[in-house]
Enzyme design. Sequence first.
Site, PDB file in Angstrom:
ATOM      1  N   GLY A 157     -22.014  -1.603  12.054  1.00  0.00           N
ATOM      2  CA  GLY A 157     -21.231  -2.550  11.281  1.00  0.00           C
ATOM      3  C   GLY A 157     -21.719  -3.959  11.516  1.00  0.00           C
ATOM      4  O   GLY A 157     -21.869  -4.749  10.586  1.00  0.00           O
ATOM      5  N   ALA A 158     -21.992  -4.266  12.793  1.00  0.00           N
ATOM      6  CA  ALA A 158     -22.490  -5.594  13.168  1.00  0.00           C
ATOM      7  C   ALA A 158     -23.005  -5.518  14.595  1.00  0.00           C
ATOM      8  O   ALA A 158     -22.780  -4.531  15.298  1.00  0.00           O
ATOM      9  CB  ALA A 158     -21.382  -6.642  13.045  1.00  0.00           C
ATOM     10  N   MET A 159     -23.701  -6.582  15.019  1.00  0.00           N
ATOM     11  CA  MET A 159     -24.240  -6.647  16.375  1.00  0.00           C
ATOM     12  C   MET A 159     -24.018  -8.051  16.914  1.00  0.00           C
ATOM     13  O   MET A 159     -24.377  -9.040  16.271  1.00  0.00           O
ATOM     14  CB  MET A 159     -25.731  -6.288  16.381  1.00  0.00           C
ATOM     15  CG  MET A 159     -26.376  -6.322  17.757  1.00  0.00           C
ATOM     16  SD  MET A 159     -25.644  -5.125  18.884  1.00  0.00           S
ATOM     17  CE  MET A 159     -26.044  -5.893  20.453  1.00  0.00           C
ATOM     18  N   ASN A 210     -25.149 -10.363  18.765  1.00  0.00           N
ATOM     19  CA  ASN A 210     -26.181 -11.241  19.333  1.00  0.00           C
ATOM     20  C   ASN A 210     -25.661 -12.670  19.446  1.00  0.00           C
ATOM     21  O   ASN A 210     -25.272 -13.273  18.439  1.00  0.00           O
ATOM     22  CB  ASN A 210     -27.420 -11.242  18.438  1.00  0.00           C
ATOM     23  CG  ASN A 210     -27.814  -9.863  17.989  1.00  0.00           C
ATOM     24  OD1 ASN A 210     -28.119  -9.001  18.787  1.00  0.00           O
ATOM     25  ND2 ASN A 210     -27.794  -9.656  16.677  1.00  0.00           N
ATOM     26  N   GLU A 218     -16.881  -9.304  16.693  1.00  0.00           N
ATOM     27  CA  GLU A 218     -18.163  -9.794  17.206  1.00  0.00           C
ATOM     28  C   GLU A 218     -17.985 -11.117  17.950  1.00  0.00           C
ATOM     29  O   GLU A 218     -18.680 -11.373  18.948  1.00  0.00           O
ATOM     30  CB  GLU A 218     -19.165  -9.959  16.056  1.00  0.00           C
ATOM     31  CG  GLU A 218     -19.426  -8.693  15.250  1.00  0.00           C
ATOM     32  CD  GLU A 218     -19.746  -7.483  16.111  1.00  0.00           C
ATOM     33  OE1 GLU A 218     -20.494  -7.630  17.103  1.00  0.00           O
ATOM     34  OE2 GLU A 218     -19.249  -6.393  15.789  1.00  0.00           O
ATOM     35  N   HIS A 249     -16.941 -10.568  21.443  1.00  0.00           N
ATOM     36  CA  HIS A 249     -18.075 -10.180  22.289  1.00  0.00           C
ATOM     37  C   HIS A 249     -18.768 -11.381  22.931  1.00  0.00           C
ATOM     38  O   HIS A 249     -19.473 -11.220  23.933  1.00  0.00           O
ATOM     39  CB  HIS A 249     -19.108  -9.424  21.457  1.00  0.00           C
ATOM     40  CG  HIS A 249     -18.881  -7.956  21.358  1.00  0.00           C
ATOM     41  ND1 HIS A 249     -18.697  -7.146  22.454  1.00  0.00           N
ATOM     42  CD2 HIS A 249     -18.851  -7.137  20.272  1.00  0.00           C
ATOM     43  CE1 HIS A 249     -18.551  -5.896  22.055  1.00  0.00           C
ATOM     44  NE2 HIS A 249     -18.634  -5.856  20.740  1.00  0.00           N
ATOM     45  N   GLU A 270     -16.830  -2.966  24.257  1.00  0.00           N
ATOM     46  CA  GLU A 270     -16.295  -2.528  22.972  1.00  0.00           C
ATOM     47  C   GLU A 270     -14.776  -2.417  22.937  1.00  0.00           C
ATOM     48  O   GLU A 270     -14.154  -2.742  21.928  1.00  0.00           O
ATOM     49  CB  GLU A 270     -16.940  -1.205  22.558  1.00  0.00           C
ATOM     50  CG  GLU A 270     -18.443  -1.289  22.369  1.00  0.00           C
ATOM     51  CD  GLU A 270     -18.873  -2.358  21.366  1.00  0.00           C
ATOM     52  OE1 GLU A 270     -18.047  -2.837  20.574  1.00  0.00           O
ATOM     53  OE2 GLU A 270     -20.064  -2.715  21.381  1.00  0.00           O
TER      54      GLU A 270
END
Length: 838
Positions: A256-258, A260, A291, A294, A313
Amino acid sequence: MPSLTRVEATARGASITVESYQVDLDLTGGGERFHSHVTIRFRATPGTATFAEVKPAKLLAVRLNGADLDPDALDDNRLPLTGLRAENTLVVEAEMAYSNTGEGLHRFVDPADDETYLYAMSFLDDVQRIFAAFDQPDLKASVTLAVTAPPEWTVASNAEVAASPSPGRWEFAPTAPLATYFFSLIAGPYHVRRDEHDGIPLGIYCRRSLAEHLDADAEEIFTVSRQCLDRFHQLFTERYPFGKYDQAFVPEFNAGAMENPGLVTFRDDYVFRSAVTDSQRELRATTIAHEMAHMWFGDLVTMRWWDDLWLNESFAEYLGTRVTADATRFDQAWTTFAMRRKAWGYAADQRPSTHPVAPQEVADAAQGLLNFDGISYAKGASVLRQLVAWLGDEAFLAGLNAHFAAHRFGNATLDDLLASLSTASGRDLSDWAERWLRRAQVNTLRAEVTVDADGRYSEVAVVQTAPESHPVLRPHRIGVGRYAVDGTRDRFEVDLDPGADGGRTVLHELTGAPAARLLLPNDGDLTFAKVRLDQASADAVPLVLPGLADPLARALLWSEALDAATDGERPVAGVVALIAAALPAETEVIITEDVLTLSRSLVDRYLDPAAREAALARISDACARLLADAAPGGSLQLAAARGLIAATIDADLLTGWLAGRAVPAGLAVDAELRWAVLRRLVVLGAAGEAEIAAEEAADPSAAGAERAARCRAALPDAAAKQAAWEIIVSNTELSNRLVEATAEGFWQPEQAELTAAYVERYFAEMPAVARLRTPWTADRVASLAFPRYAVAQPTREAAVALLARDDLTPGLRRVVTDADDDLRRALIARTAVAAAAA
């Protein structure tokens, strides 16, 4: 390629400290390869040996402390390094291959305009497809990147551009210490929009062919981003620590997304090119918030090894939902979580592959990849919500802030976090953590109710049970709701003691109280547990559900009904009847969408095929009634239309919509809806290759190519099935998304006879297919290509025979194990229905 083990990572982490990476990439070559040059500075225990990882197309040169090493010494992806000094410099030069699988440096040519786009996906251990590295999460270091690319391109990475000494050359500032799997890069003629908030530069990117669609939603994306940043700054004493905050929507993304830092990447399906429901916009918002969470959980403080994946997560899932509900217009995000995310978590936790939220041991990185599932995300987030209900929000946040302060830009473990939370709350969390984080599987909370002759409760109890295979009872703080027929509610909270009377907790508060029409345990959805209503309450659901004002309560009742049918405790026909009675009155789009999605799985797999057509007719009728009453142009209208398209067998109706006839007022038959209609017509045998080709010509986009691939695989034609199967089992030229679309379209419940021969072929051919592709793509294709509608004992026997082999990849073994268990449950449900009918 050997997967890095925990033992190896621990030994390497004890012997070296990485100080910096200086990376230079040249992207001006041909379409298959790029040039990579990296200088790594690291400290080591003198005289020791270790290894770095790199996956080159061709290794050109290796120099350690000024001495040339033999490139042929590379053993698979491992570069041995011996005779280390206290201070070391490793230089690795290589030609690297672009990927078409969403891993490493992915290369995509947009069919809309033939423009080329690149993006990096370094997760989980794929930075070594871009440059040589010590590729494990606890060897964090600063990265200084330089890129040579066509001068007309846009290039962005984790850090700001520090200099552009010549056209086509970008030199970036050094980053804060990063885990290797956070390296991020985009390059190509990307379209960009910029903003600034609270001193933080913001940017959003997409490919040019989607520019008008991104522009249409840019203010919404920036607004959500600003609102989430403000809320996180209220919750955490540590401000966002990575300078700029860019978000890039990139093509053919696997996840879905990362997360970074400095340059988050998203699948560009989130750039909406057609009408979407508010639940889809909410999903984009919660993904943005996830995200962003994160940046603290994962990026600022990183897990030491993949056994503490939940520190990334679970927290991002919990905080993403919480912040979306608190700070944005999507204030019903917890309803979505209850309906959609927790269903994912419950399913994962009951399968043979279940694992603890925080397992004691993850042997290697390959096993870590398998744990990116509903347990690490949805169950872990639910456990955190339960912890907040137990500790209180103030103590919880104090513990988190202490955790950040103690480990900023470093690594941490479960024990580290528990220590911070225990200190902040004054509670010993060891028993709580053992029961909730170290033990697998899910509890069931059953209401036991007796009512006297005057209509008052003689006794109400909640009985907690656990599966025999995982006999652990847990402390639960739950809400208990008493509902009248008119939907009015009285609610209180109670703690369930796992040690009390074998898991039976009497609710003394209700003794002698007037009996409610419906009693709902876990009202408010504070805990992670399956719920079963008492019989009188279950009987009352069709009467009470349509009048409930609280969408979260409605979601919980729908989930209980769907789950009971999945477990074979109640017939699927009962869910279909509830849809007919209550869905036309539903006002929450996420509930409508998920009820229709989850019920279709039940009807297609758990219901006897002889009853399927009648069940679909009832669902189709419910959708038609909902569609007739929905506001024109609204989310509910679109959700009802999609449900109707998926369930109807009225080909004339669907053909008319494509031609613009009898379309409900306000419903846009745009590109995405046209593909949905065409796919259903293809399955029904009312459209074929000519119609697919015409639609693809009208929609010459990457999304159109994927939809066309899915439709072609669904054609009820022997030659089309053979062509699709060859793509699934042997084609490595097509991208990950096109192969996945083909696998997704192949099996159709209406085509059981046509595809019968492929059931055996799946089990015979999939082991070789799994080794043909990289793990992420291979596992996804294996899951989508599983013969999920062949609900029969011979299918299970073929699965058992396959699992007896010793040459399966870990991913394929898990896919087949879990899919076989789903078949087992479907067969039980069909048997239960037959027994009930008898």
